[in-house]
Design a protein around this motif. Structure first.
Motif, PDB file in Angstrom:
ATOM      1  N   PHE A   1      -3.331   9.996   0.252  1.00  0.00           N
ATOM      2  CA  PHE A   1      -4.030   8.837  -0.303  1.00  0.00           C
ATOM      3  C   PHE A   1      -3.278   7.594   0.150  1.00  0.00           C
ATOM      4  O   PHE A   1      -2.123   7.657   0.574  1.00  0.00           O
ATOM      5  CB  PHE A   1      -4.111   8.889  -1.830  1.00  0.00           C
ATOM      6  CG  PHE A   1      -2.770   8.888  -2.517  1.00  0.00           C
ATOM      7  CD1 PHE A   1      -2.090   7.701  -2.766  1.00  0.00           C
ATOM      8  CD2 PHE A   1      -2.181  10.074  -2.920  1.00  0.00           C
ATOM      9  CE1 PHE A   1      -0.850   7.699  -3.387  1.00  0.00           C
ATOM     10  CE2 PHE A   1      -0.941  10.086  -3.542  1.00  0.00           C
ATOM     11  CZ  PHE A   1      -0.275   8.893  -3.785  1.00  0.00           C
TER      12      PHE A   1
ATOM     13  N   SER B   1       1.587   5.491  -0.257  1.00  0.00           N
ATOM     14  CA  SER B   1       1.055   6.814   0.086  1.00  0.00           C
ATOM     15  C   SER B   1       2.176   7.840  -0.051  1.00  0.00           C
ATOM     16  O   SER B   1       3.361   7.485  -0.039  1.00  0.00           O
ATOM     17  CB  SER B   1       0.442   6.818   1.484  1.00  0.00           C
ATOM     18  OG  SER B   1       1.353   6.331   2.422  1.00  0.00           O
TER      19      SER B   1
ATOM     20  N   ASN C   1      -4.871   5.659 -11.504  1.00  0.00           N
ATOM     21  CA  ASN C   1      -5.017   7.105 -11.278  1.00  0.00           C
ATOM     22  C   ASN C   1      -4.076   7.892 -12.174  1.00  0.00           C
ATOM     23  O   ASN C   1      -4.449   8.937 -12.707  1.00  0.00           O
ATOM     24  CB  ASN C   1      -4.768   7.461  -9.813  1.00  0.00           C
ATOM     25  CG  ASN C   1      -5.869   6.964  -8.911  1.00  0.00           C
ATOM     26  OD1 ASN C   1      -6.996   6.732  -9.344  1.00  0.00           O
ATOM     27  ND2 ASN C   1      -5.543   6.777  -7.649  1.00  0.00           N
TER      28      ASN C   1
ATOM     29  N   LYS D   1      -6.602  -0.370   4.707  1.00  0.00           N
ATOM     30  CA  LYS D   1      -6.120   0.969   4.344  1.00  0.00           C
ATOM     31  C   LYS D   1      -6.433   1.967   5.458  1.00  0.00           C
ATOM     32  O   LYS D   1      -5.604   2.813   5.785  1.00  0.00           O
ATOM     33  CB  LYS D   1      -6.764   1.441   3.041  1.00  0.00           C
ATOM     34  CG  LYS D   1      -6.260   0.735   1.812  1.00  0.00           C
ATOM     35  CD  LYS D   1      -7.012   1.247   0.597  1.00  0.00           C
ATOM     36  CE  LYS D   1      -6.580   0.594  -0.674  1.00  0.00           C
ATOM     37  NZ  LYS D   1      -7.329   1.119  -1.838  1.00  0.00           N
TER      38      LYS D   1
ATOM     39  N   HIS E   1     -12.987  -6.498  -1.018  1.00  0.00           N
ATOM     40  CA  HIS E   1     -12.947  -5.044  -1.211  1.00  0.00           C
ATOM     41  C   HIS E   1     -13.099  -4.321   0.132  1.00  0.00           C
ATOM     42  O   HIS E   1     -12.361  -3.378   0.426  1.00  0.00           O
ATOM     43  CB  HIS E   1     -14.049  -4.619  -2.189  1.00  0.00           C
ATOM     44  CG  HIS E   1     -14.111  -3.149  -2.424  1.00  0.00           C
ATOM     45  ND1 HIS E   1     -13.193  -2.480  -3.195  1.00  0.00           N
ATOM     46  CD2 HIS E   1     -14.971  -2.212  -1.942  1.00  0.00           C
ATOM     47  CE1 HIS E   1     -13.477  -1.187  -3.185  1.00  0.00           C
ATOM     48  NE2 HIS E   1     -14.555  -1.000  -2.446  1.00  0.00           N
TER      49      HIS E   1
ATOM     50  N   GLU F   1      -3.893   0.583  -8.275  1.00  0.00           N
ATOM     51  CA  GLU F   1      -4.743   1.778  -8.149  1.00  0.00           C
ATOM     52  C   GLU F   1      -3.962   3.043  -8.486  1.00  0.00           C
ATOM     53  O   GLU F   1      -4.485   3.946  -9.129  1.00  0.00           O
ATOM     54  CB  GLU F   1      -5.311   1.880  -6.729  1.00  0.00           C
ATOM     55  CG  GLU F   1      -6.317   0.800  -6.407  1.00  0.00           C
ATOM     56  CD  GLU F   1      -6.649   0.713  -4.925  1.00  0.00           C
ATOM     57  OE1 GLU F   1      -7.780   0.288  -4.609  1.00  0.00           O
ATOM     58  OE2 GLU F   1      -5.802   1.067  -4.076  1.00  0.00           O
ATOM     59  N   MET F   2      -2.705   3.095  -8.076  1.00  0.00           N
ATOM     60  CA  MET F   2      -1.882   4.259  -8.368  1.00  0.00           C
ATOM     61  C   MET F   2      -1.666   4.380  -9.884  1.00  0.00           C
ATOM     62  O   MET F   2      -1.762   5.472 -10.438  1.00  0.00           O
ATOM     63  CB  MET F   2      -0.538   4.167  -7.635  1.00  0.00           C
ATOM     64  CG  MET F   2       0.163   5.484  -7.577  1.00  0.00           C
ATOM     65  SD  MET F   2       1.480   5.683  -6.351  1.00  0.00           S
ATOM     66  CE  MET F   2       2.257   4.123  -6.183  1.00  0.00           C
TER      67      MET F   2
ATOM     68  N   CYS G   1      -3.054   3.576  -1.482  1.00  0.00           N
ATOM     69  CA  CYS G   1      -3.583   2.721  -2.540  1.00  0.00           C
ATOM     70  C   CYS G   1      -2.570   1.655  -2.938  1.00  0.00           C
ATOM     71  O   CYS G   1      -1.392   1.749  -2.609  1.00  0.00           O
ATOM     72  CB  CYS G   1      -3.969   3.563  -3.755  1.00  0.00           C
ATOM     73  SG  CYS G   1      -2.605   4.453  -4.526  1.00  0.00           S
ATOM     74  N   THR G   2      -3.066   0.666  -3.660  1.00  0.00           N
ATOM     75  CA  THR G   2      -2.197  -0.367  -4.205  1.00  0.00           C
ATOM     76  C   THR G   2      -1.466   0.215  -5.416  1.00  0.00           C
ATOM     77  O   THR G   2      -1.831   1.286  -5.922  1.00  0.00           O
ATOM     78  CB  THR G   2      -3.017  -1.591  -4.650  1.00  0.00           C
ATOM     79  OG1 THR G   2      -3.884  -1.195  -5.722  1.00  0.00           O
ATOM     80  CG2 THR G   2      -3.830  -2.173  -3.499  1.00  0.00           C
TER      81      THR G   2
ATOM     82  N   LEU H   1       0.858  -1.183   0.000  1.00  0.00           N
ATOM     83  CA  LEU H   1       0.000   0.000   0.000  1.00  0.00           C
ATOM     84  C   LEU H   1       0.896   1.235   0.000  1.00  0.00           C
ATOM     85  O   LEU H   1       1.748   1.378   0.872  1.00  0.00           O
ATOM     86  CB  LEU H   1      -0.915   0.005   1.221  1.00  0.00           C
ATOM     87  CG  LEU H   1      -1.871  -1.181   1.328  1.00  0.00           C
ATOM     88  CD1 LEU H   1      -2.619  -1.133   2.652  1.00  0.00           C
ATOM     89  CD2 LEU H   1      -2.838  -1.199   0.151  1.00  0.00           C
TER      90      LEU H   1
END
Length: 181
Positions: A155, A12, A165, A117, A110, A161-162, A157-158, A10
Motif C-alpha cells: 500500500f 508504504s 485504516n 502515489k 484527489h 490514511e494510515m 498512503c498518507t 507517503l
C-alpha cells in the motif's frame, strides 16, 4: 525569492530478506533464496541505520535537487506542483516504513495525489526500488536485501490514511470480539 513548499509524506511497508553468514554452506551450489530469512518492518528497525546509509549512497547526482522527480517525464500538474521526492525510512508504532517525502506547492487534488502515489509505486517496483533491492547490504548478520515494493499487501498512503485504516482495523477487531461472546 524561493517558493514555499508543503511537506507531504507517503508511507508504504518495508520488507527484506536476510541471508545470514554461514561458512558451512557452498553458495555456488545453493540458492540463497532458500536460506533467506524474511523480515518485516518490525524486525527492520534493527537495520535502520544500514538502510538509511544505503539510500543516501545510492542517490544519484542528477537527483540532488528534485530527488525522484527528476525522472518524472510528464508535463502536467504533478510536475508543476511536486518539486521533489526524497526516499527514506521512518519508524511508526515500532515498525519501519518506507517514506517518500514530497515537497509540494499548494495542495494536490484527489486525482493528483492518486497519480503521485502511482508514480512512487512505480519507482519502488521498477525504478529506484528494483535497483535497490538487487544489491546486498552487508551487515553484522550477513547480507540484507531490502524491498520498497511487494507483490502482495503493498500500500502507499498518507499518515492520515494510515491512521484511518488502523482505526478501522481496531474497530473491526472490537466488533469481532463482541460477536464471539
Amino acid at each position: 525569492m524561493s517558493e514555499k513548499y508543503n511537506e507531504l509524506k507517503l508511507y508504504s511497508p518495508l520488507t527484506a530478506e536476510l541471508v545470514e553468514d554461514n561458512p558451512d554452506l557452498d553458495w555456488d551450489y545453493l540458492d540463497m533464496a532458500d536460506y533467506a530469512r524474511q523480515l518485516d518492518g518490525r524486525e527492520l528497525l534493527y537495520y535502520r541505520e544500514i538502510i538509511e546509509q544505503s539510500i543516501e549512497s545510492e542517490t544519484m547526482p542528477e537527483e540532488a535537487e528534485r530527488g525522484l522527480m527528476v525522472w518524472y517525464r510528464e508535463k502536467d500538474a504533478i510536475n508543476d506542483k511536486v518539486h521533489s521526492i526524497r526516499v527514506g525510512v521512518e519508524e511508526i508504532n515500532d515498525r519501519l516504513y518506507a517514506v517518500a517525502t514530497c515537497e509540494v506547492k499548494g495542495q494536490l487534488t484527489h486525482d493528483e495525489l492518486a497519480e503521485l502515489k502511482e508514480y512512487c509505486t512505480g519507482q519502488y517496483a521498477d525504478g529506484f526500488g528494483e535497483s535497490f533491492e538487487q544489491r546486498a547490504r552487508k551487515c553484522a548478520d550477513g547480507e540484507l536485501y531490502v524491498h520498497f515494493w511487494q507483490s502482495d499487501k503493498f500500500f502507499i498512503c498518507t499518515k492520515e490514511e494510515m491512521n484511518q485504516n488502523r482505526r478501522r482495523q481496531h474497530n473491526k477487531s472490537i466488533q469481532k470480539g463482541g460477536e464471539a461472546r
